[in-house]
Design a protein around this motif. Structure first.
Motif, PDB file in Angstrom:
ATOM      1  N   ARG A 131      38.611  52.337  11.254  1.00 46.69           N
ATOM      2  CA  ARG A 131      39.141  51.391   9.933  1.00 46.69           C
ATOM      3  C   ARG A 131      38.013  50.996   8.943  1.00 46.69           C
ATOM      4  NH1 ARG A 131      40.666  45.680  11.279  1.00 46.69           N
ATOM      5  NH2 ARG A 131      41.845  46.641  13.140  1.00 46.69           N
ATOM      6  N   MET A 134      36.241  53.973   7.369  1.00 38.13           N
ATOM      7  CA  MET A 134      36.985  54.461   6.022  1.00 38.13           C
ATOM      8  C   MET A 134      36.875  53.478   5.135  1.00 38.13           C
ATOM      9  SD  MET A 134      37.767  57.482   6.939  1.00 38.13           S
ATOM     10  CE  MET A 134      38.713  57.545   5.324  1.00 38.13           C
ATOM     11  N   LEU A 135      36.992  52.303   5.454  1.00 41.95           N
ATOM     12  CA  LEU A 135      36.613  50.998   4.398  1.00 41.95           C
ATOM     13  C   LEU A 135      35.254  51.317   3.708  1.00 41.95           C
ATOM     14  CD1 LEU A 135      37.545  48.511   3.331  1.00 41.95           C
ATOM     15  CD2 LEU A 135      36.221  47.179   4.820  1.00 41.95           C
ATOM     16  N   PHE A 138      35.282  54.391   1.663  1.00 39.80           N
ATOM     17  CA  PHE A 138      36.139  54.735   0.201  1.00 39.80           C
ATOM     18  C   PHE A 138      35.514  53.999  -0.662  1.00 39.80           C
ATOM     19  CE2 PHE A 138      38.649  51.713  -1.979  1.00 39.80           C
ATOM     20  CZ  PHE A 138      38.802  50.477  -1.240  1.00 39.80           C
ATOM     21  N   PHE A 290      33.461  41.771   5.402  1.00 37.40           N
ATOM     22  CA  PHE A 290      34.032  41.883   4.069  1.00 37.40           C
ATOM     23  C   PHE A 290      33.281  41.576   2.921  1.00 37.40           C
ATOM     24  CE2 PHE A 290      38.423  43.056   4.609  1.00 37.40           C
ATOM     25  CZ  PHE A 290      38.722  42.561   5.846  1.00 37.40           C
TER      26      PHE A 290
ATOM     27  N   MET C 443      40.564  56.885  -1.512  1.00 35.61           N
ATOM     28  CA  MET C 443      41.486  56.106  -1.040  1.00 35.61           C
ATOM     29  C   MET C 443      42.489  57.131  -0.568  1.00 35.61           C
ATOM     30  SD  MET C 443      42.349  52.355  -2.341  1.00 35.61           S
ATOM     31  CE  MET C 443      42.188  52.382  -4.318  1.00 35.61           C
ATOM     32  N   PHE C 446      41.545  57.676   2.853  1.00 37.63           N
ATOM     33  CA  PHE C 446      41.835  56.406   3.565  1.00 37.63           C
ATOM     34  C   PHE C 446      43.323  56.588   4.364  1.00 37.63           C
ATOM     35  CE2 PHE C 446      40.467  52.106   5.121  1.00 37.63           C
ATOM     36  CZ  PHE C 446      41.964  51.724   5.361  1.00 37.63           C
ATOM     37  N   LYS C 450      44.676  57.427   7.852  1.00 34.81           N
ATOM     38  CA  LYS C 450      45.809  56.521   8.411  1.00 34.81           C
ATOM     39  C   LYS C 450      47.169  57.205   9.191  1.00 34.81           C
ATOM     40  CE  LYS C 450      49.004  52.793   7.345  1.00 34.81           C
ATOM     41  NZ  LYS C 450      49.046  51.495   6.689  1.00 34.81           N
ATOM     42  N   GLY C 585      47.623  46.974  10.731  1.00 30.60           N
ATOM     43  CA  GLY C 585      46.273  46.507  11.165  1.00 30.60           C
ATOM     44  C   GLY C 585      45.183  47.658  10.460  1.00 30.60           C
ATOM     45  N   PHE C 586      45.526  48.910  10.474  1.00 32.32           N
ATOM     46  CA  PHE C 586      44.651  49.837  10.118  1.00 32.32           C
ATOM     47  C   PHE C 586      44.494  49.677   8.314  1.00 32.32           C
ATOM     48  CE2 PHE C 586      42.219  53.470  10.899  1.00 32.32           C
ATOM     49  CZ  PHE C 586      42.177  54.064   9.793  1.00 32.32           C
ATOM     50  N   GLN C 588      44.572  46.749   6.723  1.00 33.72           N
ATOM     51  CA  GLN C 588      44.191  45.275   6.726  1.00 33.72           C
ATOM     52  C   GLN C 588      43.499  45.076   5.564  1.00 33.72           C
ATOM     53  OE1 GLN C 588      41.994  43.342   7.871  1.00 33.72           O
ATOM     54  NE2 GLN C 588      42.250  41.194   7.455  1.00 33.72           N
ATOM     55  N   PRO C 589      42.221  45.825   5.678  1.00 36.95           N
ATOM     56  CA  PRO C 589      41.056  45.558   4.612  1.00 36.95           C
ATOM     57  C   PRO C 589      41.636  45.754   3.295  1.00 36.95           C
ATOM     58  CG  PRO C 589      40.185  47.089   6.593  1.00 36.95           C
ATOM     59  CD  PRO C 589      42.041  46.889   6.759  1.00 36.95           C
ATOM     60  N   ILE C 590      42.454  46.884   3.086  1.00 35.58           N
ATOM     61  CA  ILE C 590      42.825  47.058   1.756  1.00 35.58           C
ATOM     62  C   ILE C 590      43.909  45.909   1.335  1.00 35.58           C
ATOM     63  CG2 ILE C 590      44.228  48.943   0.437  1.00 35.58           C
ATOM     64  CD1 ILE C 590      41.846  50.151   1.583  1.00 35.58           C
ATOM     65  N   ARG C 592      43.714  43.183   1.897  1.00 37.66           N
ATOM     66  CA  ARG C 592      42.922  41.833   1.790  1.00 37.66           C
ATOM     67  C   ARG C 592      42.232  41.949   0.563  1.00 37.66           C
ATOM     68  NH1 ARG C 592      39.050  38.248   5.510  1.00 37.66           N
ATOM     69  NH2 ARG C 592      37.799  37.498   3.748  1.00 37.66           N
ATOM     70  N   ILE C 593      41.584  43.188  -0.006  1.00 38.75           N
ATOM     71  CA  ILE C 593      40.695  43.501  -1.018  1.00 38.75           C
ATOM     72  C   ILE C 593      41.449  43.330  -2.178  1.00 38.75           C
ATOM     73  CG2 ILE C 593      39.036  44.896  -2.207  1.00 38.75           C
ATOM     74  CD1 ILE C 593      38.062  45.829   0.158  1.00 38.75           C
ATOM     75  N   PHE C 594      42.835  44.261  -2.183  1.00 43.72           N
ATOM     76  CA  PHE C 594      43.742  44.315  -3.412  1.00 43.72           C
ATOM     77  C   PHE C 594      44.622  43.504  -3.276  1.00 43.72           C
ATOM     78  CE2 PHE C 594      41.445  47.769  -5.095  1.00 43.72           C
ATOM     79  CZ  PHE C 594      40.831  48.366  -4.235  1.00 43.72           C
TER      80      PHE C 594
END
Lengths: 317, 222, 669
Positions: A131, A134-135, A138, A290, C443, C446, C450, C585-586, C588-590, C592-594
């Motif tokens: 994860r 990929m973060l 991207f 983050f 993206m 990504f 997933k 969960g996979f 979650q970063p997206i 949070r950012i967006f």
């Protein structure tokens, strides 16, 4: 295809294979010197590769054929990348196979394979690493593409060989947009190669690892291939940066003497570059995970800014 | 020296680009002390570009401008700001109204607008560094953006001063600098303004126990 | 008997599809016959359609007249290169999907299988007629038939409330779009009464009316294609339909809308204005960003693919916008580059998206689960589906050497040349748009990782997954067909582009063929090899050789020993499948950012809960900003109008009386 071209291609590949672990070793040495501790031997990465190749592969019960295939795929992608980046000479017969955009695609392909392999075993570390990778990817991939756009706009081409030749032959012009692009490229290469400040290559704490988390389940020759591919990636990024921003000294077509002369020039550039990498790693602290998207977002916006400055200052409509 | 002068146009372009880069970096900065340091660096770069411009064109008043910039923008004002930060015990975090990535995206849009606006104007100018008008306008707008989207009073002051940097760059690029009288007048205004703002800060803090400008919104009729 | 033209053969094919459907209706419950004979027959017809379409590329346009319909208003039909490309797409992809459906539709899905067969083949035939139609009447009849038959297909499983709602929304928005298309056709006839496309081509409209026609067409065809803001039906309808139908809708039906847009903007409207391209570019960009962002945060595998379709349609619209801009400024060579990218992406997307939807169909059949949180580890039980889905996922992420990369490469090359535009604002905005396109591409990677990782890799999240079975022989054939298409499109770009060039030349007057064919069939260099070149076969060969050589050398010099143990997992070997990432969960970063882009409702567990759980619901902002207010206003207006229905007969009689008086007054001699 001339003899010089063929030789240049073979040299480029052999050099990459042989020199990449040495570059990693050199960076580790510099880091140790800067951090006032005694360094491992310079050839330590080679010893480690030899040790890993000798060991058995210990595979988890749940591993699928994709898991076993991924290290080879990674290695193949990095070989292609090193084959088309003009490190010693721009006369590479394989270079038309992929231009700069396809080069970014190769890195993306490698990233997807390693992320999928990380998710394969089904442990929390693996999916965490996948994860995060990929973060980082991207945002790093677009930033790299925009850097390529900027230099491609200046050289009016996306073929890496043509870009290098154009930039090397221009009379010495200070392009501010290349300065922006250079800073953005440095930030992206730190993120992609898992260096501080984005990822610590020497850590095994789950809160902080990205690259290490993905390869946690690998062992033996698989791990050796992945480590080799990682150092090939660092070598490829370094050569790409040197070719785009410091292209002097790279041999041109049909120039055998220049090819031989290019070898010590490349070594000298890599020496300095490796030291600078270690310096930046030592000065900076590793960021919270983050903050990494913000870091890469800044790189992306810097690259866009460089492209805009190029359009305003350097090419009159 | 003459060899360097042949590249003077490009060096000035490079300085302008660095000033824009610093304006962007100030937008992305999280800590007040680093913000002030970046402002000092921006002042120093401005000094360099004015110096090169002065050496190239030989106009004496540009030398005086350069010296004034160095003394005021690169040395005196940052020193005053650092003292203020220490005396007022300002917390080190810059408090932003909208988060930093969004601010930077808006910044890019402003840069595009500034570049497009400046393109026809810069074609009319006759100075050696006319591409800089767009960059200067962009720097001014980015500084304005910083003033709008920050909560701490000290960051607003830094934004105001950075705006003045951008204006100075625009003036130098388009018309070989401003007349000396105007220059001195502006410099004096800025200096006095900072001193008065410093006094104000103490008053605000005594009144509201904080330097968050939103508390000043309580100063209304009902 | 006069010799039959290609267009006649295509009409016979449409009739054949109808015939197959009617045969199915005749024996509605004989699932053996229908699935083993009729669907493969339909696939064969599809192959013929593809073959004839390939033949028609590069030939002169052919016309035909069908005397069905109203007495003085027959159907005009026309087969030119533009239609031929999309017919090729329809034929080849429908063939693969029909073969898959032969193995998938083995039993009743809530309605008798014969009825499903009829609806399916009517759908195929109507799409063929849409592509062949040469006047507004035939076009709208075929369009409506397409919408209706797909509505019935979407609501196949009509026992579920959610599926009925999805179908209703789909039909509603399809009709809103159809009205806009009809109005656009009306504007283009500019009052002459001649509704044939030939007549519309002959009209020259003032820029104002031409712009109105273009915007109406963009809205109308965008409603069918899934452009923002009329996209809300797509994530509901595509998951609700059975998987082969979803594949057909996502792969082929969306492309008929693209065909319509291309037909209107390049063929019927003459020379476009530059700002049409900017509008299309902007709409496409926003759609693509929206689609990919939402795709990364989905928990349902078919919804994820639906949002990914929105993203790809957005990218196609971006390509159309770029083509319009270049065409308006008469830079035909670059317009040809962008248009080729559009065509390529249409075909590539049809291939890999259908492949992915069909794979989800197999997973659904094997596990009865659609939610990503209940899948996992299926590569061990379903190797065929898993490995073929891997090809689809890599193509969806736009990675070389597969088909998704080539269209993106061509599009980015087009963007790189846009600083040659004579307009200063466009000069700067277009490279910034290129930055957004590369962000979308990253993206998409990504989202695809997933999708693949959570469904096929890792450990099984439910114990029932151990009983999953792999796809049957028909299904494997269908999947392999589509995989072959994706691979061939990826490694033979020059051959494909030389075929597509006929349509590019027809629409723009210039094609890429001369430049592209200079370098041989293995190198793609649309401008010149110095500027940009890409050789997918060499690419693949180098990777394959390094891979194999590396493996062989290592095994020779060292050894190839291997042994199996439990996973290392940093020593925590008591972790079960619940410890790995969930779909939420996979992403979650997206999230949070967006965060501002989503409308999220979250429920966090608290210490007072006896059964703590975490729940996150992500909804579309547009639903609340646009659709609900419009629905409320419509509801209020309707309530006002119902006041007319007072219930008293005297009032109703008075209405008739008033209308009579009004008519007498108006129609006075």
């Amino acid at each position: 295809m001339s003899v010089a071209g063929l030789l240049g291609q073979v040299f480029a590949i052999v050099f990459a294979l042989a020199l990449a672990p040495l570059l990693t070793g050199w960076v580790n040495q510099c880091r140790a010197w800067l951090q006032n501790r005694s360094a491992p031997p310079l050839l330590q990465p080679y010893y480690m590769l030899h040790k890993l190749f000798n060991k058995d592969v210990v595979l988890a019960h749940g591993a699928s054929p994709l898991f076993r295939f991924a290290p080879y795929a990674l290695f193949g992608c990095m070989m292609l990348a090193c084959a088309i980046i003009p490190s010693l000479s721009t006369d590479l017969p394989l270079a038309p196979a992929a231009d700069a955009l396809a080069l970014v695609g190769v890195f993306g392909l490698a990233r997807v394979f390693i992320s999928l392999a990380a998710m394969d075993i089904g442990t929390s570390f693996g999916s965490l690493g996948g994860r995060r990778e990929m973060l980082v990817g991207f945002l790093a991939e677009p930033a790299l593409l925009i850097v390529i756009f900027t230099v491609a706009l200046i050289a009016q081409s996306t073929s890496v060989a043509t870009i290098v030749e154009t930039l090397a032959h221009r009379e010495f012009v200070i392009y501010p947009s290349i300065a922006f692009a250079g800073i953005a490229f440095t930030m992206v290469s730190f993120a992609e190669n898992a260096r501080v400040p984005v990822d610590n290559p020497a850590t095994h704490l789950e809160l902080t690892m990205i690259h290490e988390a993905m390869i946690l389940e690998y062992s033996g020759r698989h791990l050796a291939l992945i480590e080799w591919a990682a150092s090939l990636k660092l070598y490829a990024y370094s050569c790409l940066g040197l070719a785009l921003f410091f292209p002097w000294g790279i041999a041109e077509r049909d120039n055998f003497m220049a090819l031989v002369a290019a070898i010590p020039i490349l070594l000298a550039k890599l020496l300095i570059g490796g030291f600078l990498v270690a310096l930046i790693e030592t000065i900076n602290a590793k960021m919270r995970i983050f903050r990494a998207p913000e870091f890469l977002g800044t790189a992306f916006l810097l690259a866009v800014l460089g492209m805009l400055v190029n359009l305003l200052l350097e090419s009159r409509v | 020296m003459s060899g360097l002068m042949a590249y003077s146009g490009q060096l000035i372009n490079l300085c302008a680009a660095v000033i824009l880069l610093l304006a962007f970096a100030m937008l992305a900065q999280r800590r007040v002390i680093h913000l002030i340091d970046l402002f000092a660096l921006q002042g120093f770069t401005l000094f360099l570009s004015t110096l090169i411009m002065a050496l190239k064109t030989g106009q004496t008043h540009l030398f005086y401008s350069a010296g004034l910039t160095l003394g005021l923008k690169a040395l005196l004002l940052p020193w005053i700001l650092h003292r203020l930060v220490r005396k007022l015990h300002v917390k080190s975090e810059v408090e932003a109204l909208i988060n930093i990535p969004t601010t930077m995206l808006v910044g890019i849009v402003l840069v595009v607008i500034a570049f497009n606006v400046a393109l026809p104007i810069s074609n009319l100018s006759s100075s050696i560094a006319r591409g800089m008008l767009g960059i200067a306008l962009a720097a001014v707008m980015l500084a304005f953006l910083m003033m709008i989207t920050r909560r701490k009073a000290i960051t607003q002051v830094v934004g105001f001063l950075s705006m003045e940097n951008g204006l100075f760059l625009a003036a130098t690029s388009a018309t070989y600098g401003m007349p000396m009288v105007v220059e001195l007048g502006i410099a004096l205004d800025v200096l006095v303004g900072v001193i008065i703002l410093g006094v104000f800060f103490f008053q605000i803090r005594d009144q509201f126990d904080s330097l968050d400008i939103h508390h000043m919104e309580k100063l209304k009729e009902h | 008997m006069p010799s039959l033209l290609t267009i006649d053969f295509l009409l016979i094919a449409a009739g054949a599809w109808l015939g197959v459907g009617l045969l199915g209706l005749a024996v509605p419950r004989n699932s053996r016959f229908i699935s083993s004979v009729l669907f493969p027959l339909g696939a064969l017809v599809g192959l013929f359609v593809g073959g004839y379409a390939l033949n028609a590329l590069g030939q002169a346009p052919q016309t035909a007249v069908l005397a069905i319909g109203l007495p003085n208003l027959p159907f005009h039909l026309r087969l030119d290169s533009l239609a031929a490309i999309f017919l090729l797409l329809l034929g080849i992809v429908a063939a693969g999907i029909s073969i898959y459906a032969a193995g998938y539709f083995r039993h009743d899905h809530g309605i008798p299988l014969g009825l499903l067969c009829l609806e399916y083949h009517i759908f195929l035939a109507s799409m063929l007629m849409v592509l062949l139609a040469d006047d507004a009447y035939a076009f709208m009849v075929a369009w409506e038939t397409m919408a209706l038959s797909s509505f019935f297909l979407v609501t196949t499983d009509h026992r579920h409330e959610a599926i009925r709602r999805a179908g209703y929304l789909y039909l509603l928005i399809a009709h809103v779009g159809a009205i806009a298309i009809l109005l656009s056709f009306g504007v283009m006839t500019s009052g002459s009464g001649d509704y044939s496309f030939a007549g519309m081509r002959a009209q020259t409209l003032s820029p104002f009316w031409a712009s109105i026609a273009f915007l109406l067409a963009l809205f109308g065809f965008g409603a069918k294609a899934g452009l923002l803001p009329v996209h809300v039906w797509l994530p509901e309808a595509h998951p609700a339909a059975p998987s082969p139908v979803s594949a057909l809708m996502s792969g082929v039906m969306l492309k008929t809308a693209i065909y319509g847009l291309l037909r209107v903007s390049f063929d019927l409207l003459g020379t476009p204005l530059w700002w049409w391209g900017v509008v299309a570019l902007a709409v496409g960009l926003v759609t693509a960003l929206f689609g990919v962002l939402y795709a990364t945060v989905q928990s349902d595998m078919k919804r994820l693919l639906a949002y990914s379709s929105i993203e790809n349609i957005g990218l196609i619209a971006v390509g159309i916008g770029l083509t319009l801009i270049f065409h308006a400024y008469k830079m035909e060579g670059l317009a040809a580059l962008a248009l080729t990218a559009v065509f390529y992406h249409c075909i590539a997307h049809a291939g890999f998206k259908s492949l992915l939807f069909l794979c989800t169909g197999s997973v659904l059949h094997a596990t009865k689960e659609r939610s990503l949180g209940k899948l996992g580890g299926l590569i061990h039980r379903m190797p065929w589906v898993a490995w073929l889905a891997l090809v689809g996922v890599l193509a969806g992420a736009g990675l070389p050497p597969l088909s998704g990369f080539i269209s993106e490469w061509l599009l980015l090359q087009g963007f790189l040349f846009s600083p040659g535009l004579p307009h200063p604002w466009l000069n700067m905005l277009v490279p910034v748009a290129a930055a957004a396109v590369v962000l979308v591409a990253a993206m998409a990677g990504f989202a695809m990782v997933k999708f693949y990782g959570i469904i096929f890799l890792g450990q099984m999240r439910e114990p029932a997954l151990k009983d999953a079975h792999d796809a049957g022989p028909w299904e494997r054939l269908g999947l392999a067909w589509l995989t072959m298409l994706t691979l061939l499109l990826g490694v033979l770009p020059v051959t494909v582009i030389l075929q597509l060039d006929a349509a590019t030349r027809q629409l723009l007057g210039k094609g890429l063929a001369e430049r592209v064919s200079e370098q041989g069939w293995w190198m793609l260099a649309p401008i010149s090899p110095d500027r940009a070149s890409y050789e997918p076969l060499v690419f693949l060969a180098v990777i394959a050789v390094s891979l194999l050589l590396g493996g062989w050398v290592v095994k020779r010099l060292y050894h190839g020993r291997l042994r199996r143990t439990p996973a290392w997992d940093c020593g925590y070997h008591f972790q079960g499948p619940r410890a790995q990432d969930t779909a939420e969960g996979f992403s979650q970063p997206i999230r949070r950012i967006f965060e501002p882009m989503f409308r999220m409702e979250r429920h966090f567990p608290s210490i007072r809960d006896s059964k703590p759980y975490f729940e996150v619901k992500i909804e579309d902002h547009f639903w609340h900003w646009l659709y609900l207010p419009v629905a409320r206003i419509a509801g209020r207006i309707s309530t006002l109008i119902t006041n007319l229905q007072g219930g008293r007969i005297a009032v109703y009689l008075m209405y008739s009386f008033l209308t009579l008086i009004l008519l007498i007054l108006v129609a006075r001699p």
